[in-house]
Design a protein around this motif. Structure first.
Motif, short mmCIF file in Angstrom:
data_model
loop_
_atom_site.label_atom_id
_atom_site.label_comp_id
_atom_site.label_asym_id
_atom_site.label_seq_id
_atom_site.Cartn_x
_atom_site.Cartn_y
_atom_site.Cartn_z
N ASP A 169 1.72 -10.76 2.56
CA ASP A 169 2.69 -10.73 3.67
C ASP A 169 2.22 -11.73 4.75
OD1 ASP A 169 4.49 -10.23 5.62
OD2 ASP A 169 4.09 -8.08 5.79
N LYS A 170 2.72 -12.96 4.66
CA LYS A 170 2.25 -14.00 5.59
C LYS A 170 2.70 -13.74 7.03
CE LYS A 170 1.98 -17.62 2.10
NZ LYS A 170 2.43 -18.97 1.69
N LYS A 171 3.83 -13.08 7.18
CA LYS A 171 4.34 -12.82 8.52
C LYS A 171 3.39 -11.92 9.30
CE LYS A 171 8.35 -10.99 10.95
NZ LYS A 171 9.64 -10.29 10.82
N ASN A 172 2.88 -10.86 8.64
CA ASN A 172 1.98 -9.91 9.30
C ASN A 172 0.51 -10.16 8.98
OD1 ASN A 172 3.90 -8.09 10.66
ND2 ASN A 172 4.65 -7.74 8.58
N LEU A 173 0.20 -11.33 8.37
CA LEU A 173 -1.18 -11.73 8.06
C LEU A 173 -1.91 -10.63 7.27
CD1 LEU A 173 -2.19 -13.18 11.57
CD2 LEU A 173 -1.13 -14.37 9.67
N THR A 174 -1.25 -10.15 6.24
CA THR A 174 -1.79 -9.00 5.49
C THR A 174 -1.64 -9.22 3.98
OG1 THR A 174 -1.21 -7.53 7.31
CG2 THR A 174 -1.56 -6.50 5.18
N VAL A 175 -2.64 -8.70 3.23
CA VAL A 175 -2.56 -8.66 1.77
C VAL A 175 -2.48 -7.18 1.37
CG1 VAL A 175 -3.71 -9.25 -0.38
CG2 VAL A 175 -3.91 -10.78 1.58
N ILE A 176 -1.41 -6.80 0.64
CA ILE A 176 -1.21 -5.41 0.24
C ILE A 176 -1.65 -5.27 -1.21
CG2 ILE A 176 0.44 -3.52 0.04
CD1 ILE A 176 2.13 -5.09 2.16
N LEU A 177 -2.63 -4.38 -1.46
CA LEU A 177 -3.18 -4.20 -2.80
C LEU A 177 -2.85 -2.80 -3.31
CD1 LEU A 177 -6.73 -5.70 -2.10
CD2 LEU A 177 -4.77 -6.88 -3.07
N ILE A 207 -3.88 0.40 -4.95
CA ILE A 207 -5.12 1.12 -5.28
C ILE A 207 -4.76 2.56 -5.58
CG2 ILE A 207 -7.39 1.84 -4.40
CD1 ILE A 207 -7.36 -0.61 -2.60
N MET A 208 -5.05 2.97 -6.81
CA MET A 208 -4.80 4.35 -7.26
C MET A 208 -3.37 4.77 -6.97
SD MET A 208 -8.41 6.09 -6.14
CE MET A 208 -8.13 7.58 -7.10
N GLY A 209 -2.42 3.88 -7.32
CA GLY A 209 -1.00 4.22 -7.21
C GLY A 209 -0.44 4.15 -5.81
N ARG A 210 -1.20 3.62 -4.86
CA ARG A 210 -0.70 3.51 -3.48
C ARG A 210 -0.86 2.06 -2.97
NH1 ARG A 210 0.01 8.20 -0.58
NH2 ARG A 210 -0.61 10.12 -1.61
N PRO A 211 0.12 1.57 -2.20
CA PRO A 211 -0.04 0.24 -1.59
C PRO A 211 -0.97 0.34 -0.36
CG PRO A 211 2.11 1.14 -1.03
CD PRO A 211 1.46 2.15 -1.92
N VAL A 212 -2.06 -0.41 -0.38
CA VAL A 212 -3.03 -0.36 0.73
C VAL A 212 -3.08 -1.74 1.40
CG1 VAL A 212 -5.42 0.11 1.41
CG2 VAL A 212 -4.39 1.35 -0.53
N PRO A 213 -2.71 -1.81 2.71
CA PRO A 213 -2.73 -3.12 3.40
C PRO A 213 -4.14 -3.50 3.89
CG PRO A 213 -1.81 -1.44 4.86
CD PRO A 213 -2.16 -0.74 3.57
N PHE A 214 -4.52 -4.75 3.68
CA PHE A 214 -5.78 -5.30 4.21
C PHE A 214 -5.44 -6.53 5.07
CE2 PHE A 214 -7.04 -3.03 0.44
CZ PHE A 214 -8.26 -2.44 0.80
N HIS A 215 -5.85 -6.46 6.33
CA HIS A 215 -5.59 -7.61 7.23
C HIS A 215 -6.41 -8.81 6.76
CE1 HIS A 215 -5.13 -10.00 10.90
NE2 HIS A 215 -4.10 -9.20 11.19
N ILE A 216 -5.86 -10.00 6.91
CA ILE A 216 -6.52 -11.21 6.41
C ILE A 216 -7.91 -11.41 7.03
CG2 ILE A 216 -5.53 -12.80 8.12
CD1 ILE A 216 -6.00 -13.51 4.36
#
Length: 1022
Positions: free
Chosen positions: A543-551, A553-562
């Motif tokens: 997600d380039k707009k929010n500077l985030t990579v969503i991964l 993990i165990m069936g859930r989307p987990v956001p990690f800030h860049i």
């Protein structure tokens, strides 16, 4: 500007009504003031020079509070007719509807229509009566004024029907001030007195006491710059609502000394140095367009005759002021003063001026109100007069020097005429003899008298014992010069150490400019519904707009800030590929300069996550997206950090009253993007404007942001340069810069310099010589043009203390401050390199110390390190300076009082400065910068220290002396005698010439001197 012009309608009509009432009353009582004039013409052409208003402009200021250039006023007892431009008419429109009708005629671009307007005015004049009041000595100029003069002459109004307007305006409007005007003039006078008493006198005392050299012009400019120091005027509380921004110079500060005096203060200050004798100074500030003046004579070590003459002048001055009151005739005041002079010292009558004062207000000088022996004008309550009493070109019976043979005395005050007595508005500047007399030489004379006696033995000893032969004399001079330099440097280092201890006392805080990094929290999303819809597929989303990579993990989307991600990489393995994402965590090498703080370093951290997929292309795209996003964020942060010190400038105020000074065919460096085309530099009210090409991009540089201004001539260069070094960087295009240059090429490309056969055939030696002469002339003209323009910039920016600095090429030396070897040249205030970008500009006043590195025998070059007083600023390195420049560089540094040291090695300055900034107090307690010089000494004496550690007997001491002699022998002649191991006796058999013998004799003398020094050194070490 337009929004600021608001005319006080009530005051306008009040003053206009009073004027018309006086006019009508005068007609009834015999036309004594208006001389039978039925109409009045007041025309203002071009705008007046700042602080210098003539009668028509003064009338506008009196009625409107502003000067309106290119405007005509036609007044009759029942009407005010105004001809002006459309814009000015919009400001005057609200004045309509008063007791006296106001008619406004708007001047346009149609010449015929404009002629009709002038004809309307002429009809009004003819209908009002036969006589018309005009300014006899009309100096109005400009197109508008010329058009009106032509129309007026064509009207055929006879000369005898034209009455002089000057006395009418003075009597009926300008000379007698109301309460508001008197308060303004009082405030202007108080401000003038404050500058004279609390700034000029202090500066003059310091200059004379310390025997500094300063020209009259430089001193006057320095005092003139004080007008911009609003805190100075606030400090002296001129009045309750005083606004220093409304001040202007009525009489710019004038300083005169050294036998050349102009008591009318009409001439500009000259370039002669201030002379410690009789010093005359005058200045006048204008507040809200109303002027004032104060002037004093200061005497350094006056003799009895000078004191006697000054006391007489003071008594005459006081008599004039006491004589001025309501109802007194101007010539009676003058005659009283002259009679007093005749009774006391009749021989001084020829030195007394023809008048002792004049009126002041909106005008600088009301000539109809002169205090002269012929003026029958009656003084009235509310008049303000500049009383100027002087004695010019007096002979000094006992001059101290040539410049003291003649002198002048003057006293100038601004005085308000009262009903029974006058009030001195400038009384805060004392004029008694004690206040104007200075004595500086008593102590210094006593100290200087014994000096010759002490010097003689030294001179005799030098000439007899040390210079027996001619070849030794330069050596002795060099040694003496070196000793003086060492002594001076020792003194400078001592002062620097003392200043360091005083500045950074016990408990001084760390100077680390960057605050300790704190843990930053990054928030990608505040609510679940802000996540992209594609996360429902449980796939990796960037997600380039929010500077985030969503991964997933165990069936859930987990956001990690860049900012939490260190890097991402993919590795192909057979028919699938692995995506590895590494995160920042404690203990990882994240770079020396980017020590990442963590909220809880002891918590559990994810180091990395790995995802496997058969879709190789998608994994490659994700890796690229994460890498690009990371790079983009880092780049943005760096740009933001770079832009931190870029200050948004104020707006440039263009000059509207005249065409600005322009320098054409100029290229700017750094260059703007696009095609390389020349532009022009313009000087405006508060800055410079560079216009790229024909009305293209505009770059503004304000005077307030100028730190240094340089002019570098085209001598030995291909270009001529005006260089501006800024206090705060500005943006030129997309580049941040602190240095801006305006250059023009000094060579012409049309002629061939190769000297080929065709050229030699076509042109003879004479033609080549003429071409060279023409080239020299053209360069000289170019230098003159650029220098004059630089001086105009400095003159326009004098309120910001900007002056033109020219590099001293003869003091220059080659070095590498950046990429290539260039000529680095000192100026009065800086060390500069202005020819090749990146430019170098080091302000000498900001230098703490200079260290010369790699100074050792056998090396052809050395380096210079400049350490600044701001320890957070990284030191500047100038590398690869030829060793031939070592002595000149040392001499120059010593001459500008910069402490320097030298050493054989390159030091790690990042570590040194870190030590200094961490605890500056401890640094100076431990000896400060002395470690630089001791380190270099220790290197040279390392071998001696080893030997001295084992000294036990005289015999060993003798052996060590011999070894040190051999060492010094080798050191002295290593370059010439490396392969020659023979003794002096062997060489002498072969028959040496005189030069070699003289060299050997000098070497032996030096060796014996070295041994003595070494013996002393060993005793100190034991």
């Amino acid at each position: 500007m337009a929004d600021e012009i608001v005319i006080d309608k009530q005051l306008f009509h009040e003053r206009l009504n009073n004027f018309m009432t006086k006019w009508k009353a005068d007609k009834r009582s015999g036309d004594q003031i208006f001389n039978g004039a039925g109409s009045i013409i007041a025309v203002v052409g071009k705008a007046s020079e700042p602080g210098n208003y003539l009668k028509p402009a003064a009338l506008q200021l009196w009625l409107l509070g502003y000067e309106f250039p290119a405007t005509l006023f036609v007044l009759t007892p029942d009407l005010l007719q105004i001809v002006t431009t459309k814009k000015k008419a919009s400001y005057l429109e609200p004045l309509k509807g008063g007791k006296v009708p106001v008619e406004i005629l708007v001047r346009g671009k149609d010449p015929e229509e404009n002629k009709k307007q002038f004809q309307t005015c002429l009809d009004t004049i003819k209908n009002a009566g036969k006589k018309v009041a005009v300014l006899k000595k009309d100096s109005a100029n400009g197109g508008f004024a010329d058009d009106w003069k032509a129309a007026f002459q064509a009207a055929d109004i006879k000369e005898e029907d034209q009455v002089d307007l000057g006395p009418i305006l003075s009597n009926a409007a300008l000379s007698v001030k109301d309460e508001k005007e008197l308060r303004i003039i009082r405030d202007a006078s108080r401000a003038s007195s404050a500058v004279m008493t609390n700034y000029f006198v202090d500066e003059m005392s310091e200059i004379l006491d310390e025997e500094k050299k300063i020209t009259h012009k430089a001193f006057s400019d320095k005092v003139a710059a004080k007008i911009d120091d609003s805190k100075f005027f606030d400090k002296y509380k001129i009045s309750k609502n005083f606004d220093p921004m409304q001040l202007d110079w009525c009489l710019p500060p004038t300083v005169q000394s050294g036998g050349s005096y102009d008591l009318k203060f009409m001439s500009e200050p000259d370039d002669n140095n201030l002379h410690a004798g009789v010093i005359v100074s005058a200045l006048g500030l204008r507040y809200h367009t109303y002027g004032s003046m104060v002037g004093r004579t200061y005497m350094v070590g006056p003799n009895k005759s000078q004191e006697s003459n000054y006391k007489l002048l003071l008594s005459i001055h006081d008599l004039i002021i006491k004589s001025m009151k309501d109802g007194v005739v101007a010539k009676d005041v003058y005659n009283k003063a002259l009679n007093l002079l005749k009774s006391k010292k009749p021989e001084l009558e020829k030195h007394f001026p023809k008048n002792v004062g004049y009126g002041i207000g909106a005008e600088n000088k009301d000539a109809t109100l002169l205090l002269s022996g012929k003026n029958s004008r009656v003084l009235k309550d509310g008049m303000t007069i500049v009383v100027s009493t002087g004695l010019s070109d007096l002979e000094n019976p006992s001059p101290q020097d040539k410049k003291s043979k003649t002198y002048s005395l003057v006293l100038v005050d601004t005085v308000r005429v009262g009903p029974t007595e006058s009030a001195v508005f400038t009384k805060d500047t004392p004029s008694d003899l004690d206040s104007v007399s200075f004595f500086f030489n008593d102590e210094s004379e006593e100290e200087t008298k014994p000096k010759p006696k002490r010097e003689r033995p030294a001179i005799a000893q030098t000439s007899l014992t040390k210079t027996r032969t001619r070849h030794e004399r330069p050596t002795n001079q060099d040694a003496e010069k070196e000793a003086q330099r060492r002594e001076h440097q020792k003194e400078l280092h001592g002062k620097k150490q003392q200043q360091g201890l005083e500045t950074y006392g016990k408990g001084a805080k760390s100077l680390n400019g960057t605050e300790e990094k704190k843990f930053k929290r990054f928030e990608s999303y505040k609510r679940d519904n802000q996540l992209p819809s594609s996360v429902a597929n449980l796939e990796i989303v960037v997600d380039k707009k929010n500077l985030t990579v969503i991964l997933p993990i165990m069936g859930r989307p987990v956001p990690f800030h860049i900012h939490t991600i260190k890097n991402a990489s993919h590795t192909p393995e057979a028919d699938f590929t692995s995506l590895r994402i590494n995160f920042l965590s404690p203990g990882q090498g994240v770079g020396r300069k980017d020590d990442q703080p963590f909220e809880d370093p002891n918590a559990h951290f994810i180091r990395s996550l790995t995802f496997r997929s058969h879709n190789v292309n998608r994994i490659e795209n994700i890796t690229r997206d994460i890498t690009d996003l990371k790079k983009d964020v880092v780049r943005r942060e760096q740009e933001k950090k770079q832009m931190e010190d870029v200050v948004e400038q104020d707006k440039l105020i263009p000059i509207k009253t005249r065409k600005p000074y322009v320098l054409d065919m100029i290229f700017m460096r750094p260059a703007l993007d696009g095609k390389r085309i020349p532009g022009g530099v313009e000087i405006h009210q508060n800055g410079l404007r560079y216009v790229h090409g024909a009305g293209g991009t505009k770059i503004d540089i304000l005077f307030g942001n100028m730190k240094h201004l340089f002019f570098q001539p085209s001598q030995h260069e291909l270009i001529v340069i005006i260089h501006v070094h800024l206090k705060n960087p500005i943006m030129i295009g997309k580049k941040k810069t602190r240095d801006v240059q305006f250059v023009r090429e000094a060579t012409e490309m049309q002629f061939d310099e190769t000297g080929n056969r065709k050229r030699r055939h076509k042109f003879g030696d004479e033609e080549e010589f003429e071409q060279e002469q023409e080239e020299r002339r053209r360069r000289a003209q170019l230098d003159k043009e650029f220098k004059n323009f630089a001086e105009k910039i400095a003159d326009a920016a004098r309120n910001e203390n900007v002056s033109v600095d020219i590099p001293y090429r003869e003091l220059g030396f080659n070095g590498v401050p950046a990429r290539s070897s260039v000529l680095i040249q000192p100026t009065t205030d800086c060390l500069v390199q202005l020819t090749e970008p990146p430019f170098t500009c080091i302000t000498l006043a900001e230098i703490e110390i200079v260290h010369l590195e790699r100074v050792q025998f056998g090396l052809r070059n050395f380096d210079m390190v400049v350490v600044f007083k701001d320890y957070n600023r990284p030191p500047v390195h100038i590398n690869t300076i030829p060793v031939e420049s070592l002595e000149p560089v040392k001499d120059w540094l010593d001459s500008v009082d910069i402490p320097f040291s030298e050493g054989p090695l390159n030091l790690n300055w990042a570590t040194i400065m870190k030590t200094v900034t961490q605890d500056p107090h401890q640094f100076f307690v431990d000896g400060g910068w002395s470690f630089l010089s001791t380190e270099s000494d220790d290197e040279g004496e390392e071998e001696e220290e080893e030997e001295s550690a084992f000294e036990v007997s005289e015999s060993e001491l003798a052996i060590s002396d011999e070894s040190s002699e051999e060492d010094s022998d080798f050191d002295e002649n290593a370059s010439d005698e490396m392969s020659d191991e023979g003794s002096a006796d062997d060489l002498s058999d072969e028959g040496e010439d005189w030069d070699e013998l003289e060299k050997k004799a000098a070497k032996k003398d030096r060796d014996s001197g070295l041994n003595d020094d070494e013996d002393k050194g060993k005793k100190r070490k034991r």
